[in-house]
Design an enzyme around this catalytic site. Sequence first.
Site, PDB file in Angstrom:
ATOM      1  N   LYS A  92       0.875  -0.953   0.138  1.00  0.00           N
ATOM      2  CA  LYS A  92       0.050  -0.096  -0.150  1.00  0.00           C
ATOM      3  C   LYS A  92       0.801   1.231  -0.135  1.00  0.00           C
ATOM      4  O   LYS A  92       0.473   2.357  -0.691  1.00  0.00           O
ATOM      5  CB  LYS A  92      -1.093  -0.051   1.153  1.00  0.00           C
ATOM      6  CG  LYS A  92      -2.323   1.087   1.158  1.00  0.00           C
ATOM      7  CD  LYS A  92      -3.211   0.447   2.069  1.00  0.00           C
ATOM      8  CE  LYS A  92      -2.636   0.531   3.729  1.00  0.00           C
ATOM      9  NZ  LYS A  92      -2.552   1.661   4.189  1.00  0.00           N
ATOM     10  N   ARG A 123      -9.177   4.326   9.211  1.00  0.00           N
ATOM     11  CA  ARG A 123      -8.957   2.780   9.354  1.00  0.00           C
ATOM     12  C   ARG A 123     -10.002   2.113  10.114  1.00  0.00           C
ATOM     13  O   ARG A 123      -9.854   0.753  10.582  1.00  0.00           O
ATOM     14  CB  ARG A 123      -7.521   2.600  10.097  1.00  0.00           C
ATOM     15  CG  ARG A 123      -7.347   3.395  11.467  1.00  0.00           C
ATOM     16  CD  ARG A 123      -5.982   3.206  12.030  1.00  0.00           C
ATOM     17  NE  ARG A 123      -5.383   1.839  11.817  1.00  0.00           N
ATOM     18  CZ  ARG A 123      -4.039   1.579  11.277  1.00  0.00           C
ATOM     19  NH1 ARG A 123      -3.341   2.895  10.630  1.00  0.00           N
ATOM     20  NH2 ARG A 123      -3.866   0.575  10.798  1.00  0.00           N
ATOM     21  N   ARG A 125      10.435 -12.271   4.384  1.00  0.00           N
ATOM     22  CA  ARG A 125      11.258 -11.274   4.342  1.00  0.00           C
ATOM     23  C   ARG A 125      12.564 -11.508   5.115  1.00  0.00           C
ATOM     24  O   ARG A 125      12.273 -11.921   6.485  1.00  0.00           O
ATOM     25  CB  ARG A 125      10.752  -9.872   4.573  1.00  0.00           C
ATOM     26  CG  ARG A 125      10.002  -9.083   3.735  1.00  0.00           C
ATOM     27  CD  ARG A 125       9.632  -7.458   4.176  1.00  0.00           C
ATOM     28  NE  ARG A 125       9.011  -7.446   5.300  1.00  0.00           N
ATOM     29  CZ  ARG A 125       7.634  -6.668   5.286  1.00  0.00           C
ATOM     30  NH1 ARG A 125       7.654  -6.112   4.166  1.00  0.00           N
ATOM     31  NH2 ARG A 125       7.064  -6.578   6.219  1.00  0.00           N
ATOM     32  N   ARG A 161      12.567 -10.079  11.146  1.00  0.00           N
ATOM     33  CA  ARG A 161      12.171  -8.982  12.156  1.00  0.00           C
ATOM     34  C   ARG A 161      11.153  -9.694  12.937  1.00  0.00           C
ATOM     35  O   ARG A 161      10.329 -10.239  12.460  1.00  0.00           O
ATOM     36  CB  ARG A 161      11.643  -7.835  11.544  1.00  0.00           C
ATOM     37  CG  ARG A 161      12.592  -6.778  11.104  1.00  0.00           C
ATOM     38  CD  ARG A 161      11.947  -5.474  10.828  1.00  0.00           C
ATOM     39  NE  ARG A 161      10.480  -5.614  10.148  1.00  0.00           N
ATOM     40  CZ  ARG A 161       9.531  -4.617  10.352  1.00  0.00           C
ATOM     41  NH1 ARG A 161       9.874  -3.452  10.733  1.00  0.00           N
ATOM     42  NH2 ARG A 161       8.480  -4.840  10.010  1.00  0.00           N
ATOM     43  N   ARG A 172      -2.063  -9.138  12.614  1.00  0.00           N
ATOM     44  CA  ARG A 172      -2.591  -7.861  11.902  1.00  0.00           C
ATOM     45  C   ARG A 172      -3.405  -8.040  10.968  1.00  0.00           C
ATOM     46  O   ARG A 172      -4.386  -7.106  10.864  1.00  0.00           O
ATOM     47  CB  ARG A 172      -1.346  -7.311  11.118  1.00  0.00           C
ATOM     48  CG  ARG A 172      -0.034  -6.833  12.214  1.00  0.00           C
ATOM     49  CD  ARG A 172       1.224  -6.662  11.473  1.00  0.00           C
ATOM     50  NE  ARG A 172       1.446  -5.791  10.612  1.00  0.00           N
ATOM     51  CZ  ARG A 172       2.493  -5.728   9.744  1.00  0.00           C
ATOM     52  NH1 ARG A 172       3.352  -6.842  10.075  1.00  0.00           N
ATOM     53  NH2 ARG A 172       2.642  -5.000   8.871  1.00  0.00           N
TER      54      ARG A 172
END
Length: 219
Positions: free
Chosen positions: A13, A88, A127, A161, A172
């Site tokens: 995004k 949001r 990642r 991470r 999330r």
Amino acid sequence: MRIVLVGPPGAGKGTQAALLAKTLSIPHVSTGDLFRANISQGTELGRLAKSIMDTGKLVPDEVTIAMVKDRLRHDDSGNGFLLDGFPRNTAQAVALDEILAEFGIALDGVLDLEVPEDEVVRRIAGRRLCRNDSGHIFHVLYNPPAVEGVCDICGGELYQRSDDSEETVRTRLEVYHTETEPIIEYYAKQGLVTTISALGKVDEVTERAIAALRENAND
Ligand SMILES: [Zn+2]
């Protein structure tokens, strides 16, 4: 063009928001940037937000809404804007409608970036970052280093991470489903929503988004 961009974590995004704003010559208004700017400039809202954040609490909607309202008053928003990270939740969407009504303007469209949930998890959980330089980014599937766990650029150790763990990503996504997805329905009732797939190369997604927004605006 006045646009709201929505999409789950991992949809790219932020990247798309920056590219779309540039292509459409409108300011990219992200709540993350607004918070940082208000805090670094020491505005009243920034000081209030910081004092709340320092206690570990979430900044209430009223503060975020006031920052957005303040930002949309700037001259550069006269030609339109692209909102990223706001609204949001439904309460913020209702507040945005009130602000726009006060300014005598309306949204032209809401762009919904769609990515299958498993793909979001793959993108984020795969990642790997270099311990020497967080700009050295790899992905176990999409951009693997030549030697597992070792940075191609500097030989540093690669790590994941804690925010990128599958468990955190699932949490999330859950928050996104519960809090943010209802705004898509809210805007769909106003006939504003255009949904596009966020899969594929970055520039392909941008082109798809521009085409979809222009088509929707001409309806
Ligand atoms: Zn490195």
